[in-house]
Design an enzyme around this catalytic site. Structure first.
Site, PDB file in Angstrom:
ATOM      1  N   GLU A 112       6.733 -21.002  34.054  1.00  9.52           N
ATOM      2  CA  GLU A 112       5.731 -21.397  33.059  1.00  9.52           C
ATOM      3  C   GLU A 112       4.686 -22.318  33.663  1.00  9.52           C
ATOM      4  OE1 GLU A 112       5.178 -20.437  29.922  1.00  9.52           O
ATOM      5  OE2 GLU A 112       6.818 -18.997  30.039  1.00  9.52           O
ATOM      6  N   GLY A 154      -3.255 -23.506  41.921  1.00 13.30           N
ATOM      7  CA  GLY A 154      -4.085 -24.277  41.019  1.00 13.30           C
ATOM      8  C   GLY A 154      -3.916 -25.777  41.219  1.00 13.30           C
ATOM      9  N   TYR A 190       3.322 -26.190  24.240  1.00  9.03           N
ATOM     10  CA  TYR A 190       3.428 -24.753  24.521  1.00  9.03           C
ATOM     11  C   TYR A 190       4.543 -24.474  25.526  1.00  9.03           C
ATOM     12  CZ  TYR A 190       2.490 -20.103  26.246  1.00  9.03           C
ATOM     13  OH  TYR A 190       2.648 -18.795  26.620  1.00  9.03           O
ATOM     14  N   ASP A 227      -0.299 -18.098  22.213  1.00  7.75           N
ATOM     15  CA  ASP A 227      -1.243 -18.184  23.326  1.00  7.75           C
ATOM     16  C   ASP A 227      -2.445 -17.310  23.004  1.00  7.75           C
ATOM     17  OD1 ASP A 227      -0.371 -15.582  23.730  1.00  7.75           O
ATOM     18  OD2 ASP A 227       0.223 -15.888  25.822  1.00  7.75           O
ATOM     19  N   CYS A 260      -3.296  -4.793  23.832  1.00  6.79           N
ATOM     20  CA  CYS A 260      -4.332  -5.406  23.002  1.00  6.79           C
ATOM     21  C   CYS A 260      -5.102  -6.446  23.795  1.00  6.79           C
ATOM     22  CB  CYS A 260      -3.694  -6.035  21.754  1.00  6.79           C
ATOM     23  SG  CYS A 260      -4.871  -6.365  20.412  1.00  6.79           S
ATOM     24  N   CYS A 263      -4.825   0.967  22.933  1.00  2.00           N
ATOM     25  CA  CYS A 263      -3.871   1.228  21.852  1.00  2.00           C
ATOM     26  C   CYS A 263      -3.047   2.489  22.096  1.00  2.00           C
ATOM     27  CB  CYS A 263      -4.601   1.361  20.522  1.00  2.00           C
ATOM     28  SG  CYS A 263      -5.881   0.117  20.234  1.00  2.00           S
ATOM     29  N   CYS A 313       0.768   1.507  21.416  1.00  2.00           N
ATOM     30  CA  CYS A 313       0.915   0.287  20.632  1.00  2.00           C
ATOM     31  C   CYS A 313       1.763   0.556  19.387  1.00  2.00           C
ATOM     32  CB  CYS A 313      -0.446  -0.254  20.217  1.00  2.00           C
ATOM     33  SG  CYS A 313      -0.337  -1.690  19.117  1.00  2.00           S
TER      34      CYS A 313
END
Length: 307
Positions: free
Chosen positions: A47, A93, A132, A150, A198, A204, A209
């Site tokens: 995460e 990062g 989160y 998110d 999406c 789709c 989907c």
């Protein structure tokens, strides 16, 4: 239901919607190694690495990180400079995430006797773990979280059910939609839906989907969604130069501005657009993040890694 927040599922058969998504996800989904574990440490590492870093870059880094520091005990015992250098070497990062992850491991070992807390509230007490991330770890490690919200989830809720572009509305809708006791599979599933079917350009039919028959956007053809900024390119970004600075200072005891500048940027010119002022600004950020130390003033500034 929160006052003033509309019920977007008033005419929706929730049981059918939930079943369709979970069946779609369990039949086929992208394979990431952190989806094959319930170890909270391994999930926390994934995460933290995934924040503003493309998943394609995360897999190898995650595996290398856990090979080197397989437990919180191993990570807590490591030198922080080693962890920060690893972060930079793998282009993950902002280096302060490495610092926070190291401090969180120390907390686990000293405050929790090596055992992770299992609720979002307790996990939020760990250094650098926001709501989160805490909820994600609680969900994926302990099946004990709330709905994850998110950018992918917001996009899905907005398109499929006409959820207003409002933080409280997204939070309420996501939690109402999630079936009880299913936070692990559900949160993975709805994020997967937003990631592969999406996206900003929907696929789709190509991705089959499972919500096509329920989706407002699919039936209207209007696939507008909240404006979600794309992740900036890493090449040439401020994050990249922060990493180069940390790597370079890892090879030298200390460097002045005009010694460091040419080593991290070929077009460095002391008085140019990418010169001392530009470099000092980045160094100040790194010093505020406690990743390095600065001595001297103005053009005489000297930088070294914090040990």
């Amino acid at each position: 239901m929160s006052e003033g927040v509309p019920n977007v599922f008033e005419d929706v058969e929730l049981a059918a919607v939930r079943s369709a998504l979970l069946e779609w996800y369990r039949e086929d989904h992208r394979s990431f190694p952190w989806r094959e574990t319930t170890d909270p440490y391994e999930i926390l590492v994934s995460e933290v690495m995934s924040q503003q870093t493309q998943l394609g870059r995360v897999v190898e880094a995650w595996e290398d990180f856990l090979d080197r520091w397989p437990t919180t005990e191993d990570l807590a015992a490591a030198e922080r400079a080693e962890v920060v250098a690893f972060w930079s070497d793998h282009s993950l990062g902002y280096n302060n995430r490495a610092k926070y992850l190291h401090e969180a491991a120390e907390q686990i070992e000293t405050d929790y006797d090596g055992s992770f807390p299992d609720s979002p509230e307790e996990l939020s007490e760990l250094m650098g773990v926001g709501p989160y991330t805490a909820n994600a770890v609680a969900s994926f490690a302990f099946n004990n979280g709330d709905a994850v919200v998110d950018t992918n989830v917001k996009r899905v809720l907005y398109r499929a059910f006409g959820c207003p572009d409002d933080a409280a509305a997204f939070e309420q809708a996501a939690n109402e939609l999630m079936p009880a006791g299913e936070s692990r599979d559900w949160n993975n599933a709805i994020m997967e839906l937003g990631g592969v079917a999406c996206g900003q350009t929907p696929a789709c039919d190509e991705q089959s989907c499972p919500w096509r028959e329920y989706c407002d956007a699919y039936h209207s053809g209007d696939f507008t969604a909240p404006d979600v900024p794309e992740q900036p390119d890493f090449e040439g970004s401020r994050r990249q130069f922060r990493g180069r600075i940390v790597n370079t200072l890892g090879e030298h005891d200390e460097l002045g501005l005009d010694e460091l500048g040419p080593r991290i940027r070929v077009d460095y010119q002391p008085d140019g657009n990418y010169g001392r002022e530009w470099l000092r600004d980045i160094l100040t950020d790194l010093a505020e993040d406690e990743l390095l130390e600065l001595d001297g003033e103005g053009d005489e500034t000297v930088a070294r890694l914090r040990r």
